[in-house]
Write an enzyme that holds these catalytic residues in place. Structure first.
Site, short mmCIF file in Angstrom:
data_model
loop_
_atom_site.label_atom_id
_atom_site.label_comp_id
_atom_site.label_asym_id
_atom_site.label_seq_id
_atom_site.Cartn_x
_atom_site.Cartn_y
_atom_site.Cartn_z
N GLU A 172 -18.41 17.74 1.77
CA GLU A 172 -17.81 18.29 0.74
C GLU A 172 -18.09 18.40 -0.57
O GLU A 172 -18.22 19.07 -1.43
CB GLU A 172 -16.31 17.85 1.04
CG GLU A 172 -15.76 18.29 2.29
CD GLU A 172 -14.22 18.08 2.54
OE1 GLU A 172 -13.82 16.96 2.07
OE2 GLU A 172 -13.47 18.44 3.39
N GLY A 215 0.95 -1.28 0.16
CA GLY A 215 0.19 0.00 0.17
C GLY A 215 0.96 1.22 -0.14
O GLY A 215 1.74 1.48 1.01
N GLY A 244 -0.21 4.29 0.10
CA GLY A 244 -1.13 5.31 0.53
C GLY A 244 -0.20 6.37 1.51
O GLY A 244 1.09 6.35 1.62
N PHE A 245 -1.01 7.29 2.28
CA PHE A 245 -0.33 8.07 3.22
C PHE A 245 0.47 7.26 4.34
O PHE A 245 1.69 7.50 4.67
CB PHE A 245 -1.40 8.75 4.04
CG PHE A 245 -2.00 10.04 3.23
CD1 PHE A 245 -1.27 11.12 3.28
CD2 PHE A 245 -3.45 9.79 2.67
CE1 PHE A 245 -1.95 12.16 2.31
CE2 PHE A 245 -3.78 10.93 2.12
CZ PHE A 245 -3.31 12.03 1.73
N ASP A 257 -5.82 3.14 7.54
CA ASP A 257 -7.14 2.73 7.58
C ASP A 257 -7.25 1.34 7.65
O ASP A 257 -8.58 0.95 7.83
CB ASP A 257 -7.91 3.24 6.08
CG ASP A 257 -8.28 4.72 6.12
OD1 ASP A 257 -7.63 5.26 7.19
OD2 ASP A 257 -8.95 5.08 5.10
N ALA A 293 -6.00 11.08 7.19
CA ALA A 293 -4.81 11.01 6.40
C ALA A 293 -3.79 11.48 7.45
O ALA A 293 -2.50 10.99 7.29
CB ALA A 293 -4.85 12.18 5.18
#
Ligand SMILES: Cc1cc2nc3c(=O)[nH]c(=O)nc-3n(C[C@H](O)[C@H](O)[C@H](O)COP(=O)(O)OP(=O)(O)OC[C@H]3O[C@@H](n4cnc5c(N)ncnc54)[C@H](O)[C@@H]3O)c2cc1C
Length: 435
Positions: free
Chosen positions: A168, A8, A10-11, A298, A314
């Site tokens: 949002e 992964g 991601g962040f 996550d 995040a």
């Protein structure tokens, strides 16, 4: 030299890889199904054509190119053997490490709502944001050609879930309807467009204070969003959404912002799972009973050193990626691992032009309006990976913000434009805000 395999980019995964890359005694292999890191907090701006793809997707190899001891492989992981710390991929390869870091993120959770997986548009990945953008643009193009489609719900948008993502998205759609589109679609009755924000809870932004909730609700309503609160979605069809109170809204654009669960890889990791299918980890991110295995971001249920469960954010993922890298280095050096201490920057949500709510720091100091908007910009800029990324995203943003234009109205996912307008033309009972 110890080998760390990370699943992964991601962040969590990127920050872990980068921090480990500073240690010349460690070799890292980062696996991701994409060759880019996607910036989820700005996906709604891609979906509403405010930002382009290149503003929210950053090449993993470029992000990590200062670290020759970090290798990137574009593969889809399908299963994990946590005993041998081996990853199997859909391409048939295996990757084995002295340490294994699982950071595969989340996927939408439809909670078994009939039709939602087939007909709703989730917003978790860049691809999904592009598909949603194409659907939004396609309904405008179609209704511009044939105004009769408005009767079939062409300009009705239903957003399921009034957390930060749904709020949002609703706000950005109002900016689109009130700002960029009217001069471009001069023949189209854009004023007939309706945005519904549906949630079974009784407030928007449930995790925020009562004051922030009230501010967000007022702002959304003033911008034209109809709030349908205290009501669930019982079914999503190709041309409608059914609500739990029996009402039905005709729509061909249902946005799913109704919840998340761990990425599907968690079904095949052979590890104990908790809430949302996430891996149960200790406060230092290690998985009990499996030496050298960690889970982050996550993908894991993370508790702080004081036992507090942390949200899927995040900033949590970013910080735990770095912290996990330090724990792995400590373990290699024969030192103890440390429980995670989260530096809480607060929670925030953008409602639209000049309107945001931000509850800053652990004490949740509330900011609204333009100041909230500035706080949102500052915190999200700090999440963007490089100075170049920050400058590019903000240039694009400033361009659309001050010019009130949309730079990225590209209808590039043509499958999203193929709409069967007759799939759902049964009796309209479109609710109003008060009904
Ligand atoms: C629309 C949206 C808006 C958000 N807004 C905010 C916000 O404003 N502020 C905030 O703090 N947080 C926000 N979040 C939450 C935040 O984006 C997540 O908490 C964060 O991305 C989690 O980071 P991660 O590294 O754990 O997972 P991710 O960032 O999801 O990364 C997971 C990575 O794993 C890869 N992967 C998954 N499965 C596999 C597999 N089988 N094989 C190979 N690779 C795989 C994926 O491609 C991905 O690159 C938002 C989320 C969404 C969806």
């Amino acid at each position: 030299m110890k080998h760390v395999v990370i699943v992964g980019g991601g962040f969590a995964g990127v920050n872990c890889a980068r921090k480990l890359g500073e240690n010349p005694d460690i070799r890292v292999t980062l696996l991701d199904r994409n060759n880019y890191h996607q910036f989820q907090p700005l996906l709604y701006q891609v979906a509403t054509a405010e930002l382009g793809v290149s503003d929210v997707a950053f090449m993993l190899r470029k992000i990590l190119d200062r670290h020759p001891n970090v290798d990137v492989k574009m593969v889809e992981a399908t299963a994990i053997d946590p005993v041998t710390r081996t990853v199997r991929t859909v391409q048939g390869e295996t990757y084995q490490g002295d340490f294994l870091v699982l950071a595969a993120g989340s996927q939408p959770n439809f909670f078994g709502t009939p039709g939602a997986d087939k007909h709703a548009f989730p917003l978790y990945s860049l691809k999904q944001a592009e598909v949603l953008r194409s659907r939004i643009l396609a309904v405008f193009e179609s209704a511009d050609r044939d105004p009769g489609l408005i009767e079939k719900g062409a300009l009705n948008f239903v957003i399921v879930g009034s957390g930060p993502t749904g709020t949002e998205m609703a706000g950005a759609l109002t900016d689109m309807l009130n700002g960029a589109l009217p001069p471009e679609y001069q023949d189209l009755a854009i004023k007939q467009a309706k945005i519904y924000l549906v949630d079974h809870g009784h407030a928007v932004l449930a995790a925020f204070s009562k004051e922030s909730q009230a501010y967000a609700a007022t702002q959304l309503q003033e911008r034209g969003v109809q709030l349908l609160l205290g009501v669930g979605v019982s079914e999503v069809g190709p041309g409608h959404v059914s609500l739990s109170d029996g009402r039905k809204i005709l729509t061909h654009t249902t946005v799913w912002a109704g919840g998340l669960k761990a990425a599907s890889l968690s079904d095949n990791v052979g590890l104990p799972r908790g809430r949302g299918g996430r891996i149960a980890v200790q406060p230092d991110f290690s998985v009990p009973g499996f030496a050298g295995v960690y889970a982050l971001g996550d993908f894991a249920n993370i508790v702080d050193f004081d036992g507090q469960a942390l949200p899927q954010l995040a900033s949590v993922a970013q910080q735990c990626g770095k912290w996990c890298a330090e724990n792995i280095s400590a373990e290699i050096a024969g030192q103890p691992r440390k429980p995670f201490q989260y530096f809480d920057k607060g929670i925030m949500a953008m409602i639209g032009r000049n309107a945001a709510v931000a509850e800053v720091g652990k004490k949740r100091h509330e900011l609204e309006g333009v100041i909230g908007f500035a706080a949102w910009l500052g915190v999200h800029a700090s999440l963007l990976d490089t100075n170049q990324a920050r400058i590019e995203a903000f240039m694009e943003w400033a361009w659309t913000y001050f010019g009130r234009t949309r730079g990225s109205q590209v209808l590039d996912r043509t499958s999203a434009a193929r709409i069967n307008w007759d799939s759902d033309d049964a009796g309209p009972s479109t609710p109003t805000a008060s009904s």
